[in-house]
Design a protein around this motif. Structure first.
Motif, short mmCIF file in Angstrom:
data_model
loop_
_atom_site.label_atom_id
_atom_site.label_comp_id
_atom_site.label_asym_id
_atom_site.label_seq_id
_atom_site.Cartn_x
_atom_site.Cartn_y
_atom_site.Cartn_z
N UNK A 1 0.86 -1.10 -0.03
CA UNK A 1 -0.17 0.02 -0.17
C UNK A 1 0.78 1.13 -0.07
N UNK A 2 1.96 1.27 0.60
CA UNK A 2 2.93 2.31 0.90
C UNK A 2 3.45 2.60 -0.49
N UNK A 3 3.64 1.69 -1.41
CA UNK A 3 4.24 1.83 -2.90
C UNK A 3 3.15 2.70 -3.68
N UNK A 4 1.79 2.24 -3.68
CA UNK A 4 0.92 2.76 -4.17
C UNK A 4 0.44 4.09 -3.89
N UNK A 5 0.73 4.31 -2.49
CA UNK A 5 0.49 5.68 -2.06
C UNK A 5 1.37 6.69 -2.50
N UNK A 6 2.64 6.22 -2.57
CA UNK A 6 3.78 7.11 -3.12
C UNK A 6 3.61 7.35 -4.49
N UNK A 8 0.73 7.54 -6.29
CA UNK A 8 -0.33 8.37 -6.11
C UNK A 8 0.04 9.99 -6.02
N UNK A 9 0.84 10.07 -4.92
CA UNK A 9 1.37 11.13 -4.33
C UNK A 9 2.23 12.00 -5.49
N UNK A 10 3.25 11.00 -6.12
CA UNK A 10 4.12 11.73 -7.10
C UNK A 10 3.29 12.00 -8.36
N UNK A 11 2.10 11.19 -8.63
CA UNK A 11 1.21 11.63 -9.70
C UNK A 11 0.43 12.83 -9.52
N UNK A 12 0.11 13.10 -8.42
CA UNK A 12 -0.75 14.14 -7.99
C UNK A 12 0.36 15.60 -7.96
N UNK A 13 1.60 15.43 -7.52
CA UNK A 13 2.69 16.51 -7.66
C UNK A 13 3.17 16.83 -9.07
N UNK A 14 2.78 15.85 -10.10
CA UNK A 14 3.31 16.36 -11.34
C UNK A 14 2.12 16.96 -12.01
N UNK A 15 0.80 16.51 -11.64
CA UNK A 15 -0.56 17.10 -12.41
C UNK A 15 -0.82 18.33 -11.83
N UNK A 16 -0.70 18.57 -10.43
CA UNK A 16 -1.09 19.84 -9.69
C UNK A 16 -0.03 20.59 -9.43
#
Length: 425
Positions: A1-6, A8-16
């Motif tokens: 779960x920690x890998x998936x969370x990481x 997702x956070x990386x993707x959000x930082x790239x998009x927003x």
């Protein structure tokens, strides 16, 4: 779960926006575009009029796109995407297709284009690593392109295509800079979303793979890349066929009809349509003309179209900009990031300028390619980063182009508002 969370956070930082400067850029354009879109949505019915399925302004198909996502042969999966857009807008408006419905559609477009500009800024800052003042100049320049202005309040496929292509282009550049491969999951998602909204853009998803490190030196890496491409295409084809109940014979017949309809216009010389519409109209507004239209069900209305350029200054603007773009490409020919951008642009040139598909209205296709202009200009500045004199000259030229663009496009938008006042109150 920690890998998936990481991830997702990386993707959000790239998009927003992920920094104060990026947030300022986002909020600046959100305010400017939001003010424009809000005023148009509340005072005029042109953003969405249930009686007008297409061509109210510049050949955009607002109502048809919002209701159906567009024709399946060109926009195979857009139906599902715009179902969400429409239902959300109806939820906000209480089920009514009124001013609130139009306002919601306009703000979704506003947010999409503002986020697109953030992607451009991220690329200039993090991939090319330009000084802040140059990055800001280029995003301001891009932000007042005719395509960016129009799509900021227009619910259309091009609006979200521009955002998705910008996001993916930046994402792929980050992977290339780190010498990492694009995962099969990301490639499949990009293929389904980008190709699903406009099928001709599917090929652009695979361009960055050509420049992955050691791709053509290792059979293992080449095979892995081939597997990722096949996986993405297979998923896309399955969803496409599922969308049309596996009646694949309809694809060719409908595609041929569309090509014949949009590629056989002889009213304007090809070279003028290329300069005034494809290369120019997507950036610098020409003059407009009103035309009589009807919805094939007895309702007649006025539509707005772009004319070829009538001023030598407009042709000069386009010529100078194209010279800078070509200069950047030649100067950075061995740069893999530039090649990715240029090949993507070349696909659109082939479709619209060589095959002549929609060349007479190619200004509306700017959402497929206008993001390449600020990026290639950015790489031109990068090429002369150690030569302050040339950098200063480039900044002066870009500044003059920006002032002319701003003056011209604001003036033409006043013509647009006069059209709205006359026909769409």
């Amino acid at each position: 779960m920690s890998l998936i969370r990481k991830k997702i956070i990386t993707l959000l930082k790239q998009v927003f926006p992920s920094s104060y400067t990026e947030l300022v850029v986002f909020m600046l354009f959100l305010f400017c575009y939001g003010t424009l879109g809000t005023y148009i949505a509340l005072h005029y019915r042109i953003i969405f009029d249930s009686r007008i399925p297409w061509d109210a302004y510049f050949s955009f198909d607002n109502k048809a796109i919002v209701m159906t996502g567009g024709s399946f042969e060109r926009h195979p999966l857009a139906y599902y995407f715009f179902n969400w857009i429409r239902e959300f807008s109806l939820f906000v408006s209480g089920g009514k297709m009124d001013a609130t419905f139009r306002l919601t559609l306009a703000w979704l477009s506003n947010i999409a284009i503002s986020l697109c500009i953030v992607q451009i800024f991220k690329y200039l800052k993090n991939i090319i690593r330009l000084p802040l003042k140059i990055s800001l100049l280029l995003v301001l320049f891009f932000g007042f392109f005719s395509t960016a202005i129009l799509l900021s309040f227009t619910p259309e496929n091009f609006t979200y295509t521009l955002l998705l292509l910008s996001i993916y282009n930046y994402y792929a550049a980050v992977k290339l800079r780190k010498d990492e491969k694009i995962p099969g999951s990301a490639l499949t998602l990009a293929g389904i979303t980008i190709g699903g909204i406009t099928i001709t853009n599917l090929a652009k998803v695979f361009i960055p793979l050509l420049f992955e490190k050691g791709l053509f030196r290792s059979w293992k890496k080449f095979g892995n890349a081939a597997f990722r491409v096949i996986l993405a295409i297979a998923c896309f084809i399955f969803l496409y066929l599922l969308r049309i109940d596996f009646k694949y014979e309809n694809i060719l017949s409908k595609t041929n009809q569309q090509y014949e309809r949009f590629s056989n216009v002889e009213s304007i010389p090809n070279w003028d349509m290329m300069l005034s519409y494809f290369f120019g109209g997507s950036i610098l507004f020409p003059s407009f003309m009103a035309a009589d239209k009807h919805n094939m069900k007895g309702f007649h209305f006025k539509g707005l179209l772009m004319e070829p350029y009538s001023s030598p200054f407009c042709y000069a603007f386009v010529a100078i900009l194209l010279t800078l773009i070509l200069w950047s490409y030649i100067k950075n020919f061995k740069n893999k990031f530039v090649q990715v951008i240029a090949i993507s642009f070349f696909i659109d040139i082939v479709i619209h300028c060589i095959m002549r598909f929609g060349l007479h209205t190619s200004y509306i296709y700017g959402g497929h390619f206008v993001f390449v202009y600020p990026l290639l200009l950015g790489w031109l500045f990068y090429a002369y980063r150690s030569k302050p004199v040339i950098t200063s000259i480039l900044m002066v030229i870009t500044g003059i182009l920006f002032v002319f663009l701003l003056t011209n496009n604001l003036f033409r938008m006043s013509d647009f508002f006069r059209f709205l006042e006359t026909y769409y109150q």
